[in-house]
Design a protein around this motif. Structure first.
Motif, PDB file in Angstrom:
ATOM      1  N   VAL A   1       4.777 -19.786 -23.723  1.00 52.13           N
ATOM      2  CA  VAL A   1       4.007 -19.986 -22.497  1.00 52.13           C
ATOM      3  C   VAL A   1       4.288 -18.801 -21.584  1.00 52.13           C
ATOM      4  N   ASP A   2       3.233 -18.235 -21.000  1.00 52.33           N
ATOM      5  CA  ASP A   2       3.430 -17.128 -20.059  1.00 52.33           C
ATOM      6  C   ASP A   2       4.275 -17.590 -18.877  1.00 52.33           C
ATOM      7  N   ASP A   3       5.157 -16.715 -18.415  1.00 55.35           N
ATOM      8  CA  ASP A   3       6.075 -17.048 -17.328  1.00 55.35           C
ATOM      9  C   ASP A   3       5.377 -16.922 -15.979  1.00 55.35           C
ATOM     10  N   PRO A   4       5.156 -18.040 -15.289  1.00 56.79           N
ATOM     11  CA  PRO A   4       4.485 -17.957 -13.992  1.00 56.79           C
ATOM     12  C   PRO A   4       5.346 -17.278 -12.926  1.00 56.79           C
ATOM     13  N   ALA A   5       6.639 -17.177 -13.143  1.00 57.13           N
ATOM     14  CA  ALA A   5       7.505 -16.506 -12.171  1.00 57.13           C
ATOM     15  C   ALA A   5       7.156 -15.028 -12.037  1.00 57.13           C
TER      16      ALA A   5
ATOM     17  N   PRO B   1      21.856 -30.476 -28.555  1.00 61.27           N
ATOM     18  CA  PRO B   1      20.468 -30.854 -28.811  1.00 61.27           C
ATOM     19  C   PRO B   1      20.212 -31.137 -30.288  1.00 61.27           C
ATOM     20  N   ASP B   2      19.220 -31.993 -30.532  1.00 67.98           N
ATOM     21  CA  ASP B   2      18.726 -32.240 -31.881  1.00 67.98           C
ATOM     22  C   ASP B   2      17.562 -31.308 -32.199  1.00 67.98           C
ATOM     23  N   ILE B   3      16.798 -30.980 -31.147  1.00 67.57           N
ATOM     24  CA  ILE B   3      15.624 -30.117 -31.270  1.00 67.57           C
ATOM     25  C   ILE B   3      15.692 -29.083 -30.159  1.00 67.57           C
ATOM     26  N   VAL B   4      15.435 -27.812 -30.492  1.00 67.35           N
ATOM     27  CA  VAL B   4      15.353 -26.750 -29.495  1.00 67.35           C
ATOM     28  C   VAL B   4      13.932 -26.209 -29.497  1.00 67.35           C
ATOM     29  N   VAL B   5      13.312 -26.210 -28.318  1.00 72.21           N
ATOM     30  CA  VAL B   5      11.960 -25.688 -28.142  1.00 72.21           C
ATOM     31  C   VAL B   5      12.060 -24.462 -27.236  1.00 72.21           C
ATOM     32  N   THR B   6      11.800 -23.275 -27.785  1.00 76.13           N
ATOM     33  CA  THR B   6      11.767 -22.075 -26.950  1.00 76.13           C
ATOM     34  C   THR B   6      10.385 -21.979 -26.327  1.00 76.13           C
ATOM     35  N   VAL B   7      10.337 -21.560 -25.069  1.00 76.14           N
ATOM     36  CA  VAL B   7       9.066 -21.493 -24.350  1.00 76.14           C
ATOM     37  C   VAL B   7       8.749 -20.090 -23.848  1.00 76.14           C
ATOM     38  N   CYS B   8       9.493 -19.095 -24.289  1.00 72.31           N
ATOM     39  CA  CYS B   8       9.234 -17.716 -23.894  1.00 72.31           C
ATOM     40  C   CYS B   8       7.912 -17.249 -24.486  1.00 72.31           C
ATOM     41  N   SER B   9       7.295 -16.282 -23.824  1.00 73.97           N
ATOM     42  CA  SER B   9       6.008 -15.776 -24.290  1.00 73.97           C
ATOM     43  C   SER B   9       6.202 -14.479 -25.048  1.00 73.97           C
ATOM     44  N   ASN B  10       6.128 -14.559 -26.367  1.00 72.90           N
ATOM     45  CA  ASN B  10       6.239 -13.349 -27.182  1.00 72.90           C
ATOM     46  C   ASN B  10       5.108 -12.376 -26.870  1.00 72.90           C
TER      47      ASN B  10
ATOM     48  N   GLY C   1      15.534 -17.381 -18.295  1.00 71.65           N
ATOM     49  CA  GLY C   1      16.013 -17.600 -16.934  1.00 71.65           C
ATOM     50  C   GLY C   1      16.227 -19.030 -16.507  1.00 71.65           C
ATOM     51  N   ASN C   2      15.598 -19.996 -17.188  1.00 73.05           N
ATOM     52  CA  ASN C   2      15.704 -21.410 -16.831  1.00 73.05           C
ATOM     53  C   ASN C   2      15.387 -21.629 -15.353  1.00 73.05           C
ATOM     54  N   SER C   3      14.272 -21.018 -14.910  1.00 70.13           N
ATOM     55  CA  SER C   3      13.870 -21.211 -13.517  1.00 70.13           C
ATOM     56  C   SER C   3      12.476 -21.805 -13.377  1.00 70.13           C
ATOM     57  N   CYS C   4      11.654 -21.758 -14.448  1.00 61.69           N
ATOM     58  CA  CYS C   4      10.284 -22.273 -14.345  1.00 61.69           C
ATOM     59  C   CYS C   4       9.900 -23.122 -15.541  1.00 61.69           C
ATOM     60  N   ARG C   5       9.490 -22.440 -16.617  1.00 62.42           N
ATOM     61  CA  ARG C   5       8.896 -23.132 -17.761  1.00 62.42           C
ATOM     62  C   ARG C   5       9.799 -24.192 -18.362  1.00 62.42           C
ATOM     63  N   SER C   6      11.040 -23.843 -18.637  1.00 64.58           N
ATOM     64  CA  SER C   6      11.931 -24.806 -19.290  1.00 64.58           C
ATOM     65  C   SER C   6      12.232 -25.992 -18.380  1.00 64.58           C
TER      66      SER C   6
ATOM     67  N   ALA D   1      -1.199 -19.761 -11.967  1.00 58.46           N
ATOM     68  CA  ALA D   1      -0.343 -19.425 -13.113  1.00 58.46           C
ATOM     69  C   ALA D   1       0.669 -20.546 -13.361  1.00 58.46           C
ATOM     70  N   PHE D   2       1.208 -21.120 -12.298  1.00 61.34           N
ATOM     71  CA  PHE D   2       2.142 -22.236 -12.448  1.00 61.34           C
ATOM     72  C   PHE D   2       1.428 -23.465 -13.012  1.00 61.34           C
ATOM     73  N   VAL D   3       0.240 -23.745 -12.505  1.00 60.06           N
ATOM     74  CA  VAL D   3      -0.536 -24.889 -12.993  1.00 60.06           C
ATOM     75  C   VAL D   3      -0.876 -24.697 -14.472  1.00 60.06           C
TER      76      VAL D   3
END
Length: 158
Positions: free
Chosen positions: A101-105, A72-81, A9-14, A117-119
């Motif tokens: 990382v767990d999605d605080p949204a 990008p040279d490096i892609v870091v995914t931050v979704c929580s499997n 979603g590109n609204s929080c973690r990223s 959760a956001f912190v």
């Protein structure tokens, strides 16, 4: 070097990661963020948290990975499997690593529980970014295999 923090979603973690990385990064290193299905907004709690941490929130918005200003040279995914999220697979010849990382949204409960959760997400991302930036970057940008191993390790230990 351009680092892309990617989630759905590109609204929080990223966005938290992009802003934090850019706040801490040395000259020549830049972060971007994007989503495979952008939400169209940055969560107000993410922006408030960044502001409380003294990190500029100017210019951050939810965007698609189709609208990146640079490759990008490096892609870091931050979704929580662990939460059953499907991480987008970036299609490109770039180094990839995963820092779930767990999605605080999606946090529920009282305002204090949601803020916590956001912190927690921010603290995890910041610790990983600080570990990344503590690496001998000038040396590692020329040793892709070692850089990849270090980035993967960072994603597992924090």
């Amino acid at each position: 070097m351009n680092v892309l923090f990617l989630c759905t979603g590109n609204s929080c973690r990223s966005v938290l990661a992009e802003a934090t990385f850019n706040h801490l990064a040395p000259a020549g290193w830049r972060a971007m963020s994007a989503g495979s299905h952008p939400a169209g907004y940055v969560h107000p709690r993410a922006l408030a948290l960044l502001a409380r941490e003294g990190i500029s929130t100017e210019g951050y918005f939810s965007k698609s990975w189709d609208d990146l200003p640079q490759t990008p040279d490096i892609v870091v995914t931050v979704c929580s499997n662990a939460a059953g999220e499907t991480c987008p697979a970036y299609l490109g010849n770039v180094m990839r690593t995963h820092w779930g990382v767990d999605d605080p949204a999606h946090a529920t409960g009282s305002d204090a529980e949601i803020d916590a959760a956001f912190v927690a997400a921010y603290q995890t991302l910041r610790a990983r970014i600080e570990a990344f930036l503590a690496l001998p970057l000038n040396e590692l940008q020329h040793n892709r295999a070692r850089l990849k191993a270090e980035l993967d390790r960072i994603g597992e230990i924090f």
